[in-house]
Design an enzyme around this catalytic site. Sequence first.
Site, mmCIF file in Angstrom:
data_model
loop_
_atom_site.group_PDB
_atom_site.id
_atom_site.type_symbol
_atom_site.label_atom_id
_atom_site.label_comp_id
_atom_site.label_asym_id
_atom_site.label_seq_id
_atom_site.Cartn_x
_atom_site.Cartn_y
_atom_site.Cartn_z
ATOM 1 N N ASP A 162 0.866 -1.186 0.000
ATOM 2 C CA ASP A 162 0.000 0.000 0.000
ATOM 3 C C ASP A 162 0.903 1.237 0.000
ATOM 4 O O ASP A 162 1.261 1.748 -1.047
ATOM 5 C CB ASP A 162 -0.905 -0.085 1.231
ATOM 6 N N LYS A 189 -1.342 -1.490 -4.542
ATOM 7 C CA LYS A 189 -2.368 -0.444 -4.581
ATOM 8 C C LYS A 189 -1.906 0.700 -5.452
ATOM 9 O O LYS A 189 -0.768 1.171 -5.326
ATOM 10 C CB LYS A 189 -2.669 0.058 -3.168
ATOM 11 N N VAL A 205 -9.118 -4.110 0.532
ATOM 12 C CA VAL A 205 -9.520 -5.370 -0.096
ATOM 13 C C VAL A 205 -9.295 -6.546 0.854
ATOM 14 O O VAL A 205 -8.392 -6.518 1.692
ATOM 15 C CB VAL A 205 -8.761 -5.609 -1.426
HETATM 16 P P1 XMP Z 1 2.014 -0.677 3.669
HETATM 17 O O1 XMP Z 1 1.247 0.595 3.780
HETATM 18 O O2 XMP Z 1 3.041 -0.827 4.725
HETATM 19 O O3 XMP Z 1 0.921 -1.778 3.928
HETATM 20 O O4 XMP Z 1 2.570 -0.887 2.255
HETATM 21 C C1 XMP Z 1 1.158 -3.103 3.657
HETATM 22 C C2 XMP Z 1 0.536 -4.017 4.681
HETATM 23 O O5 XMP Z 1 -0.735 -3.545 5.086
HETATM 24 C C3 XMP Z 1 -1.729 -4.511 4.932
HETATM 25 N N1 XMP Z 1 -2.699 -3.986 3.945
HETATM 26 C C4 XMP Z 1 -3.885 -4.516 3.705
HETATM 27 N N2 XMP Z 1 -4.476 -5.609 4.209
HETATM 28 N N3 XMP Z 1 -6.352 -5.194 2.829
HETATM 29 C C5 XMP Z 1 -5.711 -5.945 3.764
HETATM 30 O O6 XMP Z 1 -6.278 -6.930 4.212
HETATM 31 C C6 XMP Z 1 -5.821 -4.100 2.263
HETATM 32 O O7 XMP Z 1 -6.443 -3.456 1.408
HETATM 33 C C7 XMP Z 1 -4.512 -3.735 2.737
HETATM 34 N N4 XMP Z 1 -3.682 -2.727 2.405
HETATM 35 C C8 XMP Z 1 -2.584 -2.915 3.173
HETATM 36 C C9 XMP Z 1 -1.031 -5.766 4.499
HETATM 37 O O8 XMP Z 1 -0.899 -6.603 5.621
HETATM 38 C C10 XMP Z 1 0.336 -5.361 4.029
HETATM 39 O O9 XMP Z 1 1.344 -6.224 4.457
#
Ligand code: XMP
Length: 176
Positions: A103, A131, A153
């Site tokens: 993300d 994302k 998601v």
């Molecule tokens: P970052 O912001 O560190 O986030 O890149 C990555 C971690 O956050 C979780 N993540 C999600 N988990 N649906 C989820 O179930 C989502 O839309 C989502 N976006 C981020 C995920 O654990 C990832 O390792």
Amino acid sequence: MKVHSSFETLYTSSEISEQVSRVAFEITRDYEDRCPLLIGVLKGSFVFMADLIRLLNIPLEVDFVKVESYGSSTISSGVVNFIQGLSSSIEGKEVIVVEDIVDTGLTVNHLLSSIRDMGAASIRLCVMFEKQLKRGFLVPIDYLGMTVPDKFVVGYGLDYKGQYRGLSNLQILELH
Ligand code: XMP
Ligand code: MG
């Protein structure tokens, strides 16, 4: 107050498997005659990891790390905690980090620099979902499954408050 949620299918399980096969083909081609160590980021990556390794036509090893950045929220806390480390040394290994979703890039950014410090011979990043509209950290993804809109998601290993990991489709979760 009661929380209402709705789901909308973003990708079906067959659309997902088609892309997992393509990623497996790319890794098999690039790691022919090598024996990479795939490091999965728990918990979310376990479904992707299980599908991926059964499609890889090369010798390989598997390990996992447990990292937490979100807690039980749908918004990144901005803090990454390493809860459980690797079970053996990665010195001299050809590492492929396997992540469910990127993300902001904060989690993998932290993880990649820690793994670099542990003396891996090489490190590549394999991500199932990226994302769009990333804010913050630029992370070079070597192997990418699919891009997703900037929505929360669930399914295919991804959870909301520990649930929905077993859904074989990827669903957009709307809370209202
Ligand atoms: P970052 O912001 O560190 O986030 O890149 C990555 C971690 O956050 C979780 N993540 C999600 N988990 N649906 C989820 O179930 C989502 O839309 C989502 N976006 C981020 C995920 O654990 C990832 O390792
Ligand atoms: Mg999670």
